[in-house]
Design an enzyme around this catalytic site. Structure first.
Site, PDB file in Angstrom:
ATOM      1  CB  CYS A   1      -0.949  -0.004   1.188  1.00  0.00           C
ATOM      2  SG  CYS A   1      -0.116  -0.164   2.795  1.00  0.00           S
TER       3      CYS A   1
ATOM      4  CG  HIS B   1      -4.058   0.922   4.390  1.00  0.00           C
ATOM      5  ND1 HIS B   1      -3.512   0.087   3.439  1.00  0.00           N
ATOM      6  CD2 HIS B   1      -5.122   1.525   3.789  1.00  0.00           C
ATOM      7  CE1 HIS B   1      -4.214   0.169   2.329  1.00  0.00           C
ATOM      8  NE2 HIS B   1      -5.192   1.037   2.507  1.00  0.00           N
TER       9      HIS B   1
ATOM     10  CG  ASN C   1      -7.645   1.956   0.052  1.00  0.00           C
ATOM     11  OD1 ASN C   1      -6.432   1.800   0.176  1.00  0.00           O
ATOM     12  ND2 ASN C   1      -8.511   1.268   0.776  1.00  0.00           N
TER      13      ASN C   1
END
Length: 399
Positions: free
Chosen positions: A66, A334, A355
């Site tokens: 991520c 994250h 995202n």
């Protein structure tokens, strides 16, 4: 006042999943499936105030990358802001280079530092500085028949190889272990081309970064907020994924959102790293906030309503934020990309966040994150120094 994160064993499991790497995202998404409501989108009425141009949503697949997806998305928006034609940058080229550097650090530290897929926003800037960049079309990282990232086997191979190196069975390290380690990574992700053609011109990764991407790595700054370090000075961010022991600037908690607001108003997007394990984070519904009432104390009816429209939020203090970090309720699990600002029907502000889990939720890959969530759950933000106010630039003693 108590923290409202999920139980400590889940947070610990997330850290473990991040360490083991390839299943980190799958574990995280699966653990959040209960955090949703069937009709949330009908109950929230968001009106965008700022929405800065950004590139299409990507999917990191089954990989703990991520950090690379979010910070490369950030660089792509930086290209747009600078008036350049954006290029989809290879997130896995960045990750590949970070894995090599991380392995070298891991051996140098005799195994006493984080290994795995995880990383930090600054890793993308550091790898860009040292290794340049490649377009996604040239280096996909899909070198063994998969259509999406699937890094479990590679991570296990790397962990076993480096464990053997650290044991040092010969009593002295040979110069070949780095070559062996790199060859494993390149077998799975693909060898890096020394040169390649892009739109009719030949480049190396370094010349592509300089001539096409055209961003200066010295322009970027990373910030966080903790009470155990002096404000407006640098410190080593003590999270497992800061394997490079990089320094970040420490600011007051309210500065975090003030800095993000000022950057967005000036046309700059912001990289975000933090914790999404809260019960008030719903990927499916695309909403993140901190409920005023501890979910553990909620009635069944209250739990059912948690994402059915705007709800009262817990007031966040610096002491509460610090406590959550100290007791493992806030972890660096994250990374995402803040691209705008919105308001709900009550006038409360939320950040528009991109995202890297595909366009699979109610807002096609984006979510709305409250300012209180950002104050409480952020571990770091990344932005161009040009997005700072003159006052903040002076406080940080930047030139």
């Amino acid at each position: 006042m108590s923290n409202f994160s999920i139980k400590p064993f889940v947070a610990a499991s997330l850290l473990l999943a991040g360490f083991q790497g390839a299943n980190a995202q799958d574990y995280l998404v699966n653990s959040l499936k209960s955090n949703q409501s069937a009709n949330s989108k009908d109950s929230f009425q968001f009106k965008d105030v700022i929405n800065i141009e950004n590139t299409p949503v990507k999917n990191q697949g089954s990989s703990g990358t991520c950090w690379s997806y979010s910070a490369n998305s950030f660089l792509e928006s930086e290209m747009i802001r600078a008036g350049k034609q954006p290029v989809e940058l290879s997130q896995i080229y960045t990750a590949r280079n970070a894995y090599i550097e991380k392995g070298i650090n891991y051996v140098r530290m005799h195994g006493a530092i984080t290994l795995g897929d995880g990383g930090a926003l600054h890793d993308v800037i550091n790898m860009y500085r040292k290794y340049g960049a490649l377009p996604q079309s040239v280096y996909t990282g899909l070198n063994y028949g998969t259509t999406n990232n699937k890094f479990g086997e590679m991570a296990a191979m790397n962990e076993g190889l480096l464990a053997a190196v650290v044991k040092n069975p010969n009593g002295e390290l040979s110069p070949n272990w780095v070559k062996a380690y790199t060859s494993v990574i390149d077998t799975y992700l693909g060898e890096v081309p020394q040169s390649f053609d892009y739109k009719g011109k030949k480049y190396t990764p370094q010349t592509f970064a300089k001539e096409v991407v055209g961003l200066n790595p010295d322009d970027y700054i990373e910030l966080s907020s903790f009470t155990d370090h002096p404000y407006y000075t640098q410190f080593v961010l003590m999270v497992p994924d800061n394997w490079s022991l990089d320094l970040v600037y420490n600011v007051k908690m309210n500065d975090l959102t003030d800095i993000i607001d000022a950057a967005l108003k000036s046309g700059y997007t912001v990289g975000w790293a933090g914790d999404v394990s809260e019960k008030g984070f719903s990927w499916k519904n695309g909403v993140a906030y901190i409920p005023a009432k501890n979910p553990a104390d909620m009635t069944a009816e209250e739990k059912e309503s948690i994402f059915k429209g705007p709800q009262p939020e817990l007031e966040i203090t610096e002491a509460l934020r610090q406590k959550a970090f100290d007791d493992y309720q806030t972890t660096d699990d994250h990374g995402m990309h803040i691209v705008g600002l919105s308001k709900d029907q009550n006038g409360k502000e939320y950040y528009i966040v991109k995202n890297s889990w595909g366009a699979t939720n109610d807002y096609k890959g984006y979510l709305y994150m409250s300012k209180n969530f950002v104050k409480y759950k952020s571990t770091a933000i990344l932005l161009n120094k040009g997005g700072l106010t003159k006052e903040m630039t002076k406080k940080l003693n930047l030139k």
